[in-house]
Design a protein around this motif. Structure first.
Motif, PDB file in Angstrom:
ATOM      1  N   LEU A   9     -55.211 -58.202  12.374  1.00  0.00           N
ATOM      2  CA  LEU A   9     -56.154 -57.730  13.079  1.00  0.00           C
ATOM      3  C   LEU A   9     -56.605 -58.551  14.104  1.00  0.00           C
ATOM      4  CD1 LEU A   9     -57.727 -55.337  14.430  1.00  0.00           C
ATOM      5  CD2 LEU A   9     -59.468 -55.759  12.524  1.00  0.00           C
ATOM      6  N   TYR A 115     -51.980 -51.532  17.231  1.00  0.00           N
ATOM      7  CA  TYR A 115     -53.270 -52.034  18.144  1.00  0.00           C
ATOM      8  C   TYR A 115     -52.721 -51.747  19.431  1.00  0.00           C
ATOM      9  CZ  TYR A 115     -57.153 -54.895  19.212  1.00  0.00           C
ATOM     10  OH  TYR A 115     -58.572 -55.535  19.749  1.00  0.00           O
ATOM     11  N   HIS A 126     -57.323 -49.440  16.970  1.00  0.00           N
ATOM     12  CA  HIS A 126     -56.365 -50.080  15.795  1.00  0.00           C
ATOM     13  C   HIS A 126     -56.298 -49.272  14.513  1.00  0.00           C
ATOM     14  CE1 HIS A 126     -59.994 -51.998  13.944  1.00  0.00           C
ATOM     15  NE2 HIS A 126     -59.354 -51.904  12.959  1.00  0.00           N
TER      16      HIS A 126
END
Length: 269
Positions: A9, A115, A126
């Motif tokens: 992430l 994402y 996301h």
């Protein structure tokens, strides 16, 4: 795998922000050329594609990459990123401020993380969707790291349904919702996960248009309906995905699939 997903992430967020900053400087000024399939491409697309591929190679050297502008053949790696450097190139080139950068991470051929960063809107989506992969970790869909979810509303003339340019035939008959057309496949489908629309359809999306959104939309509670007989995922090693399209319907919840599907039946293969 918590540390792994945090790394994934953070990488997606930092990399799309960096690339997006440069694309904002180019926005509305890029010269566009027409590709063989009739879509547009700019030097900004090509630059962003290379930047994203190089960033992935540096951070995750064992991961494969499939991208819109360069790599179309699905590799034999357990993990693979699918990237769309600018989704909405026509908007980007013509000065319409709705376009985005898309990253989808696949495990054994199926997206498990997506994402999408839209620089002009300051929005980043996301989501994590593990399906039957056997993986575990964080769950849900998010906009700017805040949870989002698809709508539970019933269809009405005051609710939205989003089309792509090649699906306008749905309007030949009276449609039960207000129609919107955004010109960006990822954002078109993400509006369902966000709860802004009850459904969206894409007639001819390529794999880089849908890989990231596959994870985000379903993580947000939406139902994904491939409008062709064969399943989209898992992707097949060695297959060239440069020309193949994946007509898709996404609706806010499973109960609405039989309601909306007849309207887009002409797209089914």
């Amino acid at each position: 795998m918590t540390d792994f997903w945090t790394t994934i992430l953070d990488f997606a967020e930092a990399t799309t922000a960096r690339v997006g900053k440069q694309l904002l400087a180019d926005f509305g000024q890029a010269q566009a050329a027409e590709k063989a399939d009739g879509s547009l491409v700019t030097q900004s697309d090509q630059w962003a594609d290379q930047e994203l591929r190089e960033a992935i190679a540096a951070a995750f050297p064992k991961h494969g990459v499939l991208s819109e502008e360069v790599e179309h053949i699905f590799p034999g790696t357990e993990w693979c990123w699918i990237i769309d450097p600018i989704d909405g190139t026509t908007n980007f080139a013509r000065g319409i401020p709705l376009w985005g950068i898309s990253l989808g991470l696949l495990y054994r051929g199926t997206p498990v993380f997506g994402y999408v960063h839209l620089p002009t809107l300051g929005q980043s989506f996301h989501g994590f969707w593990y399906g039957d992969s056997g993986l575990s970790g964080p769950t849900g869909a998010f906009l700017n790291r805040q949870p989002i979810h698809s709508s539970v509303d019933e269809p009405s003339r005051n609710h939205f349904f989003s089309l792509c340019a090649r699906s306008t035939a749905v309007m030949q008959n009276r449609f039960p919702c207000k129609i919107r057309m955004l010109g960006v496949a990822t954002y078109n489908l993400l509006t369902v996960a966000l709860g802004s629309t009850l459904g969206a359809v894409e007639a001819t999306p390529k794999i880089w248009d849908i890989a990231a959104v596959w994870a985000i939309a379903q993580a947000g509670g939406a139902s994904w309906v491939p409008l062709e007989s064969e399943p989209i995922f898992p992707l097949q090693v060695g297959q060239d995905y440069g020309e193949r399209s994946f007509p898709t319907l996404v609706v806010s919840r499973g109960e609405l699939v039989p309601f909306f599907r007849p309207y887009v039946g002409f797209l089914e293969k």
